[in-house]
Design a protein around this motif. Structure first.
Motif, mmCIF file in Angstrom:
data_model
loop_
_atom_site.group_PDB
_atom_site.id
_atom_site.type_symbol
_atom_site.label_atom_id
_atom_site.label_comp_id
_atom_site.label_asym_id
_atom_site.label_seq_id
_atom_site.Cartn_x
_atom_site.Cartn_y
_atom_site.Cartn_z
ATOM 1 N N HIS A 1 0.822 -1.212 0.000
ATOM 2 C CA HIS A 1 0.000 0.000 0.000
ATOM 3 C C HIS A 1 0.862 1.272 0.000
ATOM 4 O O HIS A 1 0.395 2.345 -0.360
ATOM 5 N N LEU B 1 -13.458 9.179 8.946
ATOM 6 C CA LEU B 1 -13.481 7.868 8.311
ATOM 7 C C LEU B 1 -14.038 6.815 9.272
ATOM 8 O O LEU B 1 -14.824 5.942 8.869
ATOM 9 N N TYR C 1 -17.406 4.496 8.626
ATOM 10 C CA TYR C 1 -17.502 3.038 8.732
ATOM 11 C C TYR C 1 -18.563 2.642 9.761
ATOM 12 O O TYR C 1 -19.318 1.676 9.563
ATOM 13 N N LEU D 1 -15.296 9.015 -4.789
ATOM 14 C CA LEU D 1 -14.545 7.803 -4.462
ATOM 15 C C LEU D 1 -14.141 7.065 -5.731
ATOM 16 O O LEU D 1 -12.999 6.590 -5.851
ATOM 17 N N LEU E 1 -10.311 6.285 -6.800
ATOM 18 C CA LEU E 1 -9.827 4.940 -7.101
ATOM 19 C C LEU E 1 -9.250 4.867 -8.509
ATOM 20 O O LEU E 1 -8.213 4.220 -8.741
ATOM 21 N N PRO F 1 -8.080 -2.725 -3.412
ATOM 22 C CA PRO F 1 -8.138 -3.405 -2.102
ATOM 23 C C PRO F 1 -7.131 -2.855 -1.107
ATOM 24 O O PRO F 1 -7.389 -2.848 0.104
ATOM 25 N N ARG F 2 -5.985 -2.360 -1.598
ATOM 26 C CA ARG F 2 -4.987 -1.832 -0.664
ATOM 27 C C ARG F 2 -5.421 -0.507 -0.050
ATOM 28 O O ARG F 2 -4.917 -0.126 1.007
ATOM 29 N N MET F 3 -6.359 0.199 -0.685
ATOM 30 C CA MET F 3 -6.856 1.428 -0.081
ATOM 31 C C MET F 3 -7.606 1.118 1.211
ATOM 32 O O MET F 3 -7.529 1.876 2.192
ATOM 33 N N VAL F 4 -8.342 0.009 1.238
ATOM 34 C CA VAL F 4 -9.043 -0.400 2.458
ATOM 35 C C VAL F 4 -8.032 -0.720 3.555
ATOM 36 O O VAL F 4 -8.187 -0.325 4.719
ATOM 37 N N VAL F 5 -6.958 -1.425 3.188
ATOM 38 C CA VAL F 5 -5.900 -1.743 4.160
ATOM 39 C C VAL F 5 -5.249 -0.462 4.660
ATOM 40 O O VAL F 5 -4.987 -0.307 5.861
ATOM 41 N N ASN G 1 -6.599 2.472 4.895
ATOM 42 C CA ASN G 1 -7.520 3.137 5.820
ATOM 43 C C ASN G 1 -7.476 2.498 7.208
ATOM 44 O O ASN G 1 -7.494 3.202 8.229
ATOM 45 N N TYR G 2 -7.411 1.183 7.242
ATOM 46 C CA TYR G 2 -7.352 0.483 8.525
ATOM 47 C C TYR G 2 -6.068 0.846 9.277
ATOM 48 O O TYR G 2 -6.095 1.152 10.487
#
Length: 461
Positions: A201, A344, A348, A386, A390, A411-415, A417-418
């Protein structure tokens, strides 16, 4: 009654998150539009390559600063790679170590004590102190050498102990350092094997920041934060800073590289973010390195960045001159993470609440609340923004790293964010401890250097 209260609370959460997400999304969209406009303008002309730079690196004397605390596993292969790529020349590598880190000292000495290109500097105080404190120790050693040898260095080049330098890096500095007080090259992270999501990421985030955002900052004439690696600062500029505060690097800062870029701007010194093709039509001359491969390590690293830039930055560096709107805007973008991460988290939470609300209405048989037109429009706007974000990130990653990495950008954008949410919580505690007078320590992560097989291939890429 309870369900209606829950629905009302869910709506308010969603509205709050949607408003602030829209503000941030529009902010990013404007930066992207400016970048695309600049990109179109650049393509009307021919992009310069390294072969077209008039100056030669041999005409300049560079001092490379490599601060090293607990880097025994990577410092020797990194230095061998650097020496092999740059060969002989008027440069000297200053490696800063600590007296209570004998393993790193021994690793540096293993290269051979008679190599004049490498200068081992052991600080007086046990480590870890701060990275800036170690850099100041190297600066003092450089000053002693200049006085003894009667020959001054042109610029200081900053690198970390895990960096893979580019063979033509010094040539780029030589072509720009006369006109600018500092020169920053792009950073292109490497994806660690087995860590496609976490380590990977960083590819996406640097593709965005060093592939687009810094170019917009430069176009606006805003301050250019240095990355702490792959940057050269003229020695006369560092002397001016040292005259003002005793040493050129602020040992009380968590992010001395970022603040140094802002300090240069305050001095009226021009800085340049340089993307020069390593060959006509080829990729840019860039610095490569492995970034953290685990969530815990990534959280620690990003928490330090957030605490130093987004939180302590408000107190330490303040704002630009009132009329410098471009710099105000960019500094606000640097610091908006203090609001972006809570927003953020609320977004969620709102998603979870909407799902729970739908489930409860289905179970109880109650009709769901009527849709709010304003909320629906805000949600639609955020979805469009969004999708744009992306698409832009995927395009930037694909351009720099190929389509396979581009496919992982979403998918790495979700990681990311976490990791950002966890890092924001840790950054807040770091900042609170600093406000309470807690000690500054070098909160570094463990590093890994690419295998020599990779190094040999990339040297001729």
């Amino acid at each position: 009654m309870a369900l209606s209260i829950f629905d009302a609370a869910t709506r308010e959460l969603t509205l709050f998150a949607a408003i602030f997400l829209a503000i941030g999304g529009v902010d990013d969209f404007i930066v992207d539009v400016l970048f695309l406009g600049a990109l179109v303008g650049r393509r009307k002309g021919r992009r310069a390559s390294i072969d077209e730079l008039p100056a030669a690196a041999a005409d300049y004397r560079f001092a490379i600063f490599v601060p090293a605390w607990d880097e025994s596993s990577v410092i020797a292969p990194m230095l061998r790679s650097m020496l092999g790529r740059w060969g002989n020349g008027p440069y000297r590598i200053y490696v800063g170590t600590y007296p209570n880190d004998p393993a790193t000292i021994a690793a540096v000495l293993s290269l051979g004590a008679d190599d004049s290109r490498v200068r081992l500097v052991v600080g007086a105080r046990p480590g870890p102190t701060t990275k800036a404190d170690c850099l100041n120790t190297l600066w003092a050693a450089l000053a002693r050498d200049e006085a003894t040898e009667g020959e001054a260095f042109t610029a200081v080049v900053l690198h970390d102990a895990e960096d893979v330098v580019h063979p033509q890096e010094l040539a780029v500095y030589a072509g720009w350092i006369d006109r600018y007080g500092a020169v920053q090259l792009p950073v292109a992270p490497l994806c660690q094997p087995g860590s496609r999501l976490v380590s990977g990421h960083y590819l996406d985030e640097f593709a965005q920041s060093h592939g687009a955002t810094l170019l917009v900052r430069q176009m606006l004439g805003a301050s250019l934060p240095l990355a702490g690696v792959g940057c050269a600062i003229r020695c006369d500029v560092l002397r001016r800073i040292a005259e003002a505060r005793g040493m050129p690097f602020d040992a009380t800062s968590l992010t001395e590289d970022y603040e140094l870029g802002l300090s240069l701007r305050a001095l009226g010194t021009r800085c340049a973010f340089v993307r020069v093709a390593e060959r006509p039509g080829g990729p840019p001359v860039a610095i490569r390195a492995y970034f953290p491969a685990t969530i815990s390590a990534a959280v620690r690293q990003k928490a330090r960045w957030m605490a130093g830039i987004a939180l302590a930055g408000w107190d330490r560096t303040g704002w630009a001159r009132p009329w410098d709107l471009g710099d105000h805007w960019m500094r606000m973008r640097d610091r908006r993470v203090t609001l972006a991460m809570p927003v953020l988290a609320i977004a969620y939470a709102a998603l979870v609440c909407w799902g729970l609300s739908a489930l409860l209405h289905a179970v109880t048989g109650d009709a769901p609340p009527a849709q709010d037109p304003l909320l629906g429009q805000l949600v639609a706007l955020n979805l469009l923004l969004l999708c744009w974000r992306l698409a832009m990130r995927t395009a930037l990653v694909t351009h720099l790293h190929g389509w396979r990495e581009g496919c992982w950008a979403v998918p790495r954008m979700v990681v990311g964010n976490y990791i950002g949410l966890l890092a924001a919580r840790r950054a807040l505690w770091i900042y609170v401890r600093l406000l309470a007078g807690g000690p500054l320590r070098w909160d570094k992560t463990a590093h890994q250097f690419p295998s020599m097989s990779f190094d040999a291939q990339s040297a001729v890429a």
